[in-house]
Design an enzyme around this catalytic site. Structure first.
Site, PDB file in Angstrom:
ATOM      1  N   CYS A  51       0.843  -1.205   0.000  1.00  0.00           N
ATOM      2  CA  CYS A  51       0.000   0.000   0.000  1.00  0.00           C
ATOM      3  C   CYS A  51       0.879   1.257   0.000  1.00  0.00           C
ATOM      4  O   CYS A  51       1.511   1.585   1.013  1.00  0.00           O
ATOM      5  CB  CYS A  51      -0.917  -0.020   1.223  1.00  0.00           C
ATOM      6  SG  CYS A  51      -1.824   1.511   1.507  1.00  0.00           S
ATOM      7  N   CYS A  87      -0.042   3.984   2.534  1.00  0.00           N
ATOM      8  CA  CYS A  87       0.351   3.576   3.883  1.00  0.00           C
ATOM      9  C   CYS A  87       1.785   3.993   4.178  1.00  0.00           C
ATOM     10  O   CYS A  87       2.114   4.374   5.312  1.00  0.00           O
ATOM     11  CB  CYS A  87       0.225   2.060   4.049  1.00  0.00           C
ATOM     12  SG  CYS A  87      -1.450   1.411   3.881  1.00  0.00           S
TER      13      CYS A  87
END
Length: 325
Positions: A79, A82
């Site tokens: 991700c 993230c």
């Protein structure tokens, strides 16, 4: 371990309030003991960011949330957002110096926790406070927004749940085992408060109301008794009500103060908090004199049931002020 008490909406959970008060006393004792012993029981800055899995969720998140708000960062290696958000959260966890604990959960390795929290996409950030979970935000967020959210979380933890946070010692060994907080001695009204909760569980609302009033007669500022009395009186008012009749009269008489008050009680018991507040604020606008004052007072009572820190209460207070003035 499945997270408990996922919803913070609706009628106040008296057991959670009592647990929070006990947590406050224990946390304050732990901080005082740490200060007295020169930092014994303190955590290192490295311990403010922890990796959590399903096996450790109970101890690392739920139990820790009774002494400090736990922020949960749901992330994954693949991700990209993230990778931008997680370092900011980690840095702020250290900067806030024990006012919250950051728990990082890898969704690829902990699918069950992801499902239990209803995570639809990552990054997703939640918090657990005194065993109760609430969503904070999803997706990448700016640092200013994150700080505002964390400030509100810390405030709720302190004002509603009495969480004083962790003692941080830069010289403490990372991962050192922390001693358990000493047990809090029973308070002078614990037996009466327990009896009130038991009466409510048994459906004896009159007995619960009287028990809470007895506590408040001796200790007017007792938070648990205030919340309990507000909830018990609300449930007592709707106990014998005919919901269809109440709602029909409210629909037929939009300017009738008592009809709208009765319907608002039903709204709140059913978990429709904003509907209850909105109904009474609208009624304040179209009434006057004693009727208007009765509606205003009932609205203030419902604020007590929901809790002063709830954002819906803050919004309704502003709307009420506009309606009155």
């Amino acid at each position: 371990m499945q997270p408990r008490n996922m919803s913070m909406s609706g009628v106040v959970d008296l057991a959670a309030v009592k647990q929070a008060q006990e947590a406050k006393a224990k946390a304050e004792q732990a901080r005082a003991e740490a200060a007295r012993t020169g930092g014994a029981g303190a955590v290192s800055p490295a311990d403010l960011v922890i990796d959590v899995d399903e096996a450790g969720f109970e101890s690392d998140v739920l139990q820790r949330s009774t002494e400090v708000p736990v922020v949960i960062d749901f992330w994954a290696e693949w991700c990209e957002p993230c990778k931008q958000l997680s370092p900011v959260l980690e840095r702020l966890a250290v900067e806030y110096n024990g006012r919250f604990l950051l728990a990082k959960i890898d969704v690829d390795a902990n699918q069950m926790l992801m499902q239990q929290f209803g995570v639809q996409g990552i990054p997703a950030v939640f918090a657990v406070v005194a065993g109760q979970a609430l969503p904070l935000f999803q997706g990448a967020a700016g640092e200013q927004q994150i700080r505002q959210t964390l400030d509100q979380l810390v405030q709720v933890g302190e004002e509603r749940f009495g969480l004083t946070g962790l003692v941080v010692d830069p010289e403490a060994e990372p991962g050192a085992e922390r001693p358990a907080a000493p047990e809090r001695p029973a308070g002078p009204h614990d037996a009466a408060l327990d009896a009130a909760v038991q009466a409510m569980d048994a459906g004896d609302l009159g007995g619960a109301v009287q028990a809470y009033k007895n506590v408040l007669a001796e200790e007017p500022g007792n938070t648990e008794a205030k919340l309990g009395l507000a909830q018990a009186e609300l449930l007592q008012r709707v106990q014998d009500a005919d919901p269809q009749k109440v709602r029909r009269e409210a629909a037929d008489k939009p300017g009738d103060a008592q009809a709208q008050i009765a319907a608002a009680d039903l709204d709140l018991v059913g978990g429709h908090v904003e509907d209850a507040f909105g109904r009474l604020i609208d009624t304040v606008r179209v009434t006057a004199g004693d009727d208007r004052d009765a509606v205003r007072l009932r609205l203030l009572e419902l604020f007590e049931v929901v809790g002063a820190d709830d954002p819906r209460v803050a919004a309704a207070r502003r709307a009420l002020a506009r309606a009155l003035f």
